[in-house]
Scaffold this active site. Structure first.
Site, PDB file in Angstrom:
ATOM      1  CB  SER A 100      -0.881   0.053   1.246  1.00  0.00           C
ATOM      2  OG  SER A 100      -1.736  -1.036   1.287  1.00  0.00           O
ATOM      3  CG  HIS A 157      -1.467   0.628  -4.231  1.00  0.00           C
ATOM      4  ND1 HIS A 157      -2.043   1.854  -4.030  1.00  0.00           N
ATOM      5  CD2 HIS A 157      -1.892  -0.155  -3.206  1.00  0.00           C
ATOM      6  CE1 HIS A 157      -2.764   1.818  -2.934  1.00  0.00           C
ATOM      7  NE2 HIS A 157      -2.703   0.617  -2.417  1.00  0.00           N
ATOM      8  CD  GLU A 172      -1.660   4.721  -6.567  1.00  0.00           C
ATOM      9  OE1 GLU A 172      -0.972   5.736  -6.418  1.00  0.00           O
ATOM     10  OE2 GLU A 172      -2.231   4.146  -5.638  1.00  0.00           O
ATOM     11  CG  ASN A 198      -2.777   4.734   0.369  1.00  0.00           C
ATOM     12  OD1 ASN A 198      -3.924   4.976   0.782  1.00  0.00           O
ATOM     13  ND2 ASN A 198      -2.376   3.511   0.096  1.00  0.00           N
TER      14      ASN A 198
HETATM   15  N1  NAD Z   1      -6.612  -4.301   2.396  1.00  0.00           N
HETATM   16  C1  NAD Z   1      -6.519  -3.275   1.555  1.00  0.00           C
HETATM   17  O1  NAD Z   1      -7.436  -2.434   1.435  1.00  0.00           O
HETATM   18  C2  NAD Z   1      -5.302  -3.125   0.690  1.00  0.00           C
HETATM   19  C3  NAD Z   1      -5.368  -2.323  -0.453  1.00  0.00           C
HETATM   20  C4  NAD Z   1      -4.249  -2.208  -1.286  1.00  0.00           C
HETATM   21  C5  NAD Z   1      -3.090  -2.873  -0.954  1.00  0.00           C
HETATM   22  N2  NAD Z   1      -3.038  -3.638   0.184  1.00  0.00           N
HETATM   23  C6  NAD Z   1      -1.778  -4.341   0.475  1.00  0.00           C
HETATM   24  O2  NAD Z   1      -1.893  -5.682   0.014  1.00  0.00           O
HETATM   25  C7  NAD Z   1      -1.123  -6.554   0.871  1.00  0.00           C
HETATM   26  C8  NAD Z   1      -2.045  -7.620   1.444  1.00  0.00           C
HETATM   27  O3  NAD Z   1      -3.082  -6.988   2.181  1.00  0.00           O
HETATM   28  P1  NAD Z   1      -4.412  -7.772   2.582  1.00  0.00           P
HETATM   29  O4  NAD Z   1      -5.366  -6.726   3.030  1.00  0.00           O
HETATM   30  O5  NAD Z   1      -4.787  -8.713   1.508  1.00  0.00           O
HETATM   31  O6  NAD Z   1      -3.906  -8.586   3.853  1.00  0.00           O
HETATM   32  P2  NAD Z   1      -4.487  -9.948   4.442  1.00  0.00           P
HETATM   33  O7  NAD Z   1      -4.025 -10.004   5.854  1.00  0.00           O
HETATM   34  O8  NAD Z   1      -5.936 -10.104   4.146  1.00  0.00           O
HETATM   35  O9  NAD Z   1      -3.707 -11.068   3.594  1.00  0.00           O
HETATM   36  C9  NAD Z   1      -2.347 -11.291   3.742  1.00  0.00           C
HETATM   37  C10 NAD Z   1      -2.099 -12.759   3.433  1.00  0.00           C
HETATM   38  O10 NAD Z   1      -0.691 -12.974   3.487  1.00  0.00           O
HETATM   39  C11 NAD Z   1      -0.504 -14.263   4.027  1.00  0.00           C
HETATM   40  N3  NAD Z   1       0.861 -14.387   4.528  1.00  0.00           N
HETATM   41  C12 NAD Z   1       1.389 -13.849   5.645  1.00  0.00           C
HETATM   42  N4  NAD Z   1       2.673 -14.235   5.750  1.00  0.00           N
HETATM   43  C13 NAD Z   1       2.957 -15.002   4.664  1.00  0.00           C
HETATM   44  C14 NAD Z   1       4.109 -15.679   4.191  1.00  0.00           C
HETATM   45  N5  NAD Z   1       5.246 -15.660   4.883  1.00  0.00           N
HETATM   46  N6  NAD Z   1       4.027 -16.355   3.033  1.00  0.00           N
HETATM   47  C15 NAD Z   1       2.873 -16.393   2.340  1.00  0.00           C
HETATM   48  N7  NAD Z   1       1.735 -15.775   2.735  1.00  0.00           N
HETATM   49  C16 NAD Z   1       1.798 -15.095   3.883  1.00  0.00           C
HETATM   50  C17 NAD Z   1      -1.557 -14.374   5.119  1.00  0.00           C
HETATM   51  O11 NAD Z   1      -1.786 -15.728   5.477  1.00  0.00           O
HETATM   52  C18 NAD Z   1      -2.750 -13.717   4.439  1.00  0.00           C
HETATM   53  O12 NAD Z   1      -3.558 -14.669   3.769  1.00  0.00           O
HETATM   54  C19 NAD Z   1      -0.470  -5.663   1.910  1.00  0.00           C
HETATM   55  O13 NAD Z   1       0.811  -5.285   1.489  1.00  0.00           O
HETATM   56  C20 NAD Z   1      -1.418  -4.449   1.935  1.00  0.00           C
HETATM   57  O14 NAD Z   1      -0.798  -3.275   2.411  1.00  0.00           O
HETATM   58  C21 NAD Z   1      -4.119  -3.799   0.993  1.00  0.00           C
END
Ligand code: NAD
Length: 313
Positions: free
Chosen positions: A113, A134, A146, A185
């Site tokens: 993010s 992103h 992005e 962001n």
């Molecule tokens: N949630 C949002 O609105 C949003 C929007 C844009 C970007 N992001 C970014 O996307 C990424 C994921 O966010 P999310 O909201 O999906 O999080 P989430 O917690 O829903 O999912 C993260 C996943 O990563 C897995 N994980 C953790 N450690 C791991 C490892 N060592 N190997 C493999 N898998 C592993 C977890 O089991 C989980 O399923 C982050 O970098 C976040 O900043 C999130």
């Protein structure tokens, strides 16, 4: 149009399963990896539910293959996108390992993010094949992606990734410099900083901040960006307003002490039932449903507009 490719998605959480869904719906073969078994076991069901809910082709889920083996996920991939937890050390470690399993031509992307892509990819042997993509939540409803280039990203890698996302029906935006928070962001949190300051300084309560945004310029934002707006009212008027207003608005470089205190007091928002405001489970559910409904309607409206312009072209 780019050719259909094999995509590896790392992380099957909120974002990862949505990314896998969009790539599969776009005709790409997707392998998705997660370290947590429960995430992997439910990923196809979550995608199927979304596809049915949106009226998209439910057979797309057949193009998604979950695996608990990182090497298996990426070894044949042309394109790998990572969406694991927002943790720099974890992302660095994963990309270092991924690079040992893929060909030199495989493109590597992070969906972080706010973390600079340069920090995530600096240990790679071939950082010219790496960049940021992103997406916004939910990835199958919000159009923007992005696409962030670093000082190392090869122009062809950037161009191909922009085209890949355009072909998926997304709206790719090129971020030319790898700055924390990219574009979306930075803009969003500049607004949140002032929103919190208004409450902190007793100018209004939290509900009023949200009402003012939703009932005023929020109504126009989806069709009128701030710079279009500045041109519409005149840059001279914008300058005059800035000379009066900018010295008075919040400009502190760090996080708000008001926000720090909320967190310290355990007022974490929905997850604790109270943040800036209090939230019953029913209110939380109603707000989530309202946002989803709004985004679905926007997608329908975009599809209708595209169909109309396609017909008249
Ligand atoms: N949630 C949002 O609105 C949003 C929007 C844009 C970007 N992001 C970014 O996307 C990424 C994921 O966010 P999310 O909201 O999906 O999080 P989430 O917690 O829903 O999912 C993260 C996943 O990563 C897995 N994980 C953790 N450690 C791991 C490892 N060592 N190997 C493999 N898998 C592993 C977890 O089991 C989980 O399923 C982050 O970098 C976040 O900043 C999130």
């Amino acid at each position: 149009m780019v050719e259909k490719v094999r995509v590896g998605v790392i992380g099957a959480g909120l974002m990862g399963h949505g990314l896998a869904q969009v790539f599969a719906l776009g005709g790409h073969d997707v392998t998705i990896y997660d370290a947590v078994d429960a995430s992997l076991k439910t990923v196809k069901d979550r995608i199927s539910t979304n596809l049915r809910d949106l009226g998209d082709d439910p057979r797309a889920v057949e193009r998604v293959r979950p695996t608990g083996d990182l090497k298996d996920c990426v070894r044949d991939a042309h394109y790998v996108v990572e969406a694991v937890s927002e943790d720099l050390a974890l992302k660095q470690k994963l990309f270092a390992e991924i690079e040992t399993h893929v060909s030199d031509a495989t493109i590597l992307a992070s969906n972080t993010s706010v973390i600079p892509i340069t920090d995530i990819m600096r240990g790679l042997k071939h950082p010219e094949r790496a960049l940021g993509t992103h997406w916004w939540n939910p990835p199958y409803l919000v159009p923007l992606v992005e696409v962030i280039e670093t000082a190392w990203t090869h122009p062809k890698v950037l161009q191909w990734t922009m085209e890949l996302h355009r072909d998926l029906g997304k709206t790719p935006a090129h971020v030319k410099k790898d700055v924390p928070g990219f574009i979306g962001n930075r803009l969003q949190h500049a607004l949140w900083r002032e929103a919190i300051a208004l409450v902190e300084h007793g100018i209004c309560d939290a509900e009023t901040v949200d009402t003012v945004i939703k009932a005023a310029f929020g109504r126009r934002l989806a069709v009128l960006g701030p710079l279009e707006n500045a041109d519409m009212v005149g840059t001279d008027l914008t300058l005059a307003i800035h000379k009066t207003v900018l010295p008075a608005i919040e400009s502190r470089p760090g996080a708000s002490p008001y926000l720090e205190k909320l967190v310290k007091d355990g007022r974490l928002g929905f997850k604790s039932g109270e943040g800036f405001r209090t939230w019953t489970p029913a209110q939380q559910q109603a707000l989530r449903a309202k946002v989803l409904q709004h985004l679905k309607k926007a997608r329908e409206s975009d599809a209708a507009t595209n169909e109309k312009s396609g017909r008249s072209a």
